[in-house]
Write an enzyme that holds these catalytic residues in place. Structure first.
Site, PDB file in Angstrom:
ATOM      1  N   TYR A   4       0.844  -1.201   0.000  1.00  0.00           N
ATOM      2  CA  TYR A   4       0.000   0.000   0.000  1.00  0.00           C
ATOM      3  C   TYR A   4       0.878   1.250   0.000  1.00  0.00           C
ATOM      4  CZ  TYR A   4      -3.050   3.658   1.793  1.00  0.00           C
ATOM      5  OH  TYR A   4      -3.710   4.843   1.970  1.00  0.00           O
ATOM      6  N   GLU A  26     -11.173   5.578   5.690  1.00  0.00           N
ATOM      7  CA  GLU A  26     -10.600   6.424   6.752  1.00  0.00           C
ATOM      8  C   GLU A  26     -11.570   6.564   7.918  1.00  0.00           C
ATOM      9  OE1 GLU A  26      -7.553   7.181   6.856  1.00  0.00           O
ATOM     10  OE2 GLU A  26      -6.898   7.132   4.789  1.00  0.00           O
ATOM     11  N   TRP A  34      -4.699   1.389  10.868  1.00  0.00           N
ATOM     12  CA  TRP A  34      -4.910   1.331   9.424  1.00  0.00           C
ATOM     13  C   TRP A  34      -4.716  -0.096   8.917  1.00  0.00           C
ATOM     14  CZ3 TRP A  34      -7.556   3.476   5.928  1.00  0.00           C
ATOM     15  CH2 TRP A  34      -7.263   3.322   4.579  1.00  0.00           C
TER      16      TRP A  34
END
Length: 176
Positions: A4, A26, A34
């Site tokens: 990512y 988010e 995350w």
């Protein structure tokens, strides 16, 4: 996380569906890591109709209820409801500005804000731009869009370049 970082994070985005995807992800990340959300990304893609805001805006209370039992996503009812609410607000922004992309990039003058962090500790959690963007999103009916979440969105979609100066992606993301 490495894939990512190396291929997506901080690359300027100008596709509305991608913006919507990151807004959903988010918001889901709030209070979590995350890494957890990234592991569930495919589950989110399936559960949220490939991040099509038109389809998500039509989700019914029954569909929301069903999603609260889906182990492929974060099963927080408020976050799921926020994704549906945000899809509706997102469509209104597209209508008003021609695209969500045109709307959001105004907060950084149309160009990525390039920071020069030397350490992770030097990367801020918010900025004056994320404060303004967050406040405006809230007035337009968005939820789970506090300044920290919005700043994370800005980083993800390349509105802010917060790669460490020594990171190979620091310069690469500026060339896009």
């Amino acid at each position: 996380m490495t894939a990512y970082h190396d291929s997506e994070w901080g690359v300027p985005v100008h596709d509305d569906r991608t913006h919507f995807e990151f807004l959903v992800l988010e918001a889901a990340q709030a209070g979590l890591s995350w890494a957890i959300v990234l592991k569930k990304r495919e589950g989110y893609r399936r559960a949220f109709s490939e991040f099509d805001p038109v389809k998500v805006a039509r989700f019914t209370p029954a569909r929301i209820e069903k999603l609260t039992a889906d182990p492929g996503i974060v099963r927080n009812r408020m976050k799921i409801q926020a994704a549906v609410q945000n899809a509706r607000a997102f469509l209104a922004v597209e209508e008003a500005f021609g695209s969500f992309d045109a709307y959001c990039w105004r907060f950084v003058g149309g160009q990525p804000r390039v920071n020069r962090p030397k350490t992770g500790a030097a990367i801020p959690a918010t900025s004056p731009e994320s404060d303004a963007f967050s406040k405006d999103l809230k007035t337009r009916g968005f939820a789970f869009v506090g300044s920290t979440i919005v700043y994370a969105h800005m980083q993800a979609v390349g509105m802010v370049n917060d790669h460490l100066v020594r990171c190979f992606r620091y310069r690469e993301t500026q060339r896009r």
